[in-house]
Design a protein around this motif. Structure first.
Motif, PDB file in Angstrom:
ATOM      1  N   SER A   1       0.821  -1.211   0.000  1.00  0.00           N
ATOM      2  CA  SER A   1       0.000   0.000   0.000  1.00  0.00           C
ATOM      3  C   SER A   1       0.856   1.262   0.000  1.00  0.00           C
ATOM      4  O   SER A   1       0.500   2.253  -0.641  1.00  0.00           O
TER       5      SER A   1
ATOM      6  N   SER B   1       0.686   3.928  -2.986  1.00  0.00           N
ATOM      7  CA  SER B   1       0.423   5.349  -2.761  1.00  0.00           C
ATOM      8  C   SER B   1       1.453   6.212  -3.486  1.00  0.00           C
ATOM      9  O   SER B   1       1.113   7.253  -4.039  1.00  0.00           O
TER      10      SER B   1
ATOM     11  N   ALA C   1      -6.447   5.186  -3.271  1.00  0.00           N
ATOM     12  CA  ALA C   1      -6.652   4.347  -2.087  1.00  0.00           C
ATOM     13  C   ALA C   1      -7.903   3.480  -2.225  1.00  0.00           C
ATOM     14  O   ALA C   1      -7.935   2.351  -1.728  1.00  0.00           O
ATOM     15  N   GLU C   2      -8.906   3.986  -2.922  1.00  0.00           N
ATOM     16  CA  GLU C   2     -10.143   3.218  -3.099  1.00  0.00           C
ATOM     17  C   GLU C   2      -9.890   1.908  -3.824  1.00  0.00           C
ATOM     18  O   GLU C   2     -10.626   0.937  -3.645  1.00  0.00           O
TER      19      GLU C   2
ATOM     20  N   LEU D   1      -9.203  -1.319  -1.553  1.00  0.00           N
ATOM     21  CA  LEU D   1     -10.214  -1.873  -0.651  1.00  0.00           C
ATOM     22  C   LEU D   1     -10.329  -3.381  -0.738  1.00  0.00           C
ATOM     23  O   LEU D   1     -10.597  -4.041   0.258  1.00  0.00           O
TER      24      LEU D   1
ATOM     25  N   LEU E   1      -8.130  -2.089   6.846  1.00  0.00           N
ATOM     26  CA  LEU E   1      -8.441  -0.759   6.309  1.00  0.00           C
ATOM     27  C   LEU E   1      -7.552   0.292   6.964  1.00  0.00           C
ATOM     28  O   LEU E   1      -7.032   1.187   6.291  1.00  0.00           O
ATOM     29  N   LYS E   2      -7.343   0.167   8.275  1.00  0.00           N
ATOM     30  CA  LYS E   2      -6.457   1.102   8.985  1.00  0.00           C
ATOM     31  C   LYS E   2      -5.017   0.972   8.486  1.00  0.00           C
ATOM     32  O   LYS E   2      -4.311   1.967   8.337  1.00  0.00           O
TER      33      LYS E   2
ATOM     34  N   ILE F   1      -4.073   0.014   5.486  1.00  0.00           N
ATOM     35  CA  ILE F   1      -4.015   0.574   4.127  1.00  0.00           C
ATOM     36  C   ILE F   1      -4.052   2.099   4.174  1.00  0.00           C
ATOM     37  O   ILE F   1      -3.227   2.770   3.545  1.00  0.00           O
ATOM     38  N   TRP F   2      -5.005   2.662   4.920  1.00  0.00           N
ATOM     39  CA  TRP F   2      -5.096   4.130   4.983  1.00  0.00           C
ATOM     40  C   TRP F   2      -3.842   4.711   5.620  1.00  0.00           C
ATOM     41  O   TRP F   2      -3.349   5.752   5.176  1.00  0.00           O
TER      42      TRP F   2
ATOM     43  N   TYR G   1      -1.063   5.040   3.130  1.00  0.00           N
ATOM     44  CA  TYR G   1      -1.210   6.168   2.207  1.00  0.00           C
ATOM     45  C   TYR G   1      -0.785   7.489   2.852  1.00  0.00           C
ATOM     46  O   TYR G   1      -0.473   8.447   2.159  1.00  0.00           O
ATOM     47  N   LEU G   2      -0.756   7.543   4.171  1.00  0.00           N
ATOM     48  CA  LEU G   2      -0.323   8.749   4.881  1.00  0.00           C
ATOM     49  C   LEU G   2       1.142   8.676   5.310  1.00  0.00           C
ATOM     50  O   LEU G   2       1.698   9.651   5.799  1.00  0.00           O
TER      51      LEU G   2
END
Length: 118
Positions: free
Chosen positions: A44, A48, A54-55, A58, A79-80, A82-83, A86-87
């Motif tokens: 991930s 990014s 990011a979608e 999923l 999900l956490k 992956i998100w 991206y940050l």
């Protein structure tokens, strides 16, 4: 996305163990689970940086593609991961190692509390 992931897997396979986030898959089921989470995080971060939305990630967090109810369809933990990837501003390896060790720590806490079903 599937072609991108396949391409990345091929690059890492050709590059050898120096390009891999970890050396070898662990034998224990809990460790394999943490390893898998770490690899999702690793991929991930790379996605990014390559501009993959990011979608599109999923599906990596899908528990059951046939689930009708949304809250049953995705793993909140993944999900956490992956998100968070991206940050993440650091390198993918550091993120993957952090995910692995946080997962292992949680597994250890669950074992001490008797929550693993053992």
């Amino acid at each position: 996305m599937k072609h991108l992931m396949l391409s990345l897997i091929c690059v890492f396979a050709v590059a050898g163990p120096t390009a891999a986030a970890f050396d070898g898959l662990p034998r224990e089921l809990d460790a394999q689970l943490c390893y898998g989470h770490a690899m999702v995080g690793f991929d991930s971060v790379i996605n990014s940086r390559l501009g993959v939305p990011a979608e599109n990630a999923l599906d990596l967090a899908s528990k059951n593609p046939l689930a009708v109810i949304l809250h049953e369809q995705y793993s909140t933990y993944l999900l956490k991961v992956i998100w968070g990837a991206y940050l993440w501003n650091g390198n993918p390896h550091d993120y993957a190692v952090g995910v692995f060790y946080r997962c292992a720590e949680q597994q250890g806490q669950n074992t001490r509390l008797g929550l693993n079903g053992d």
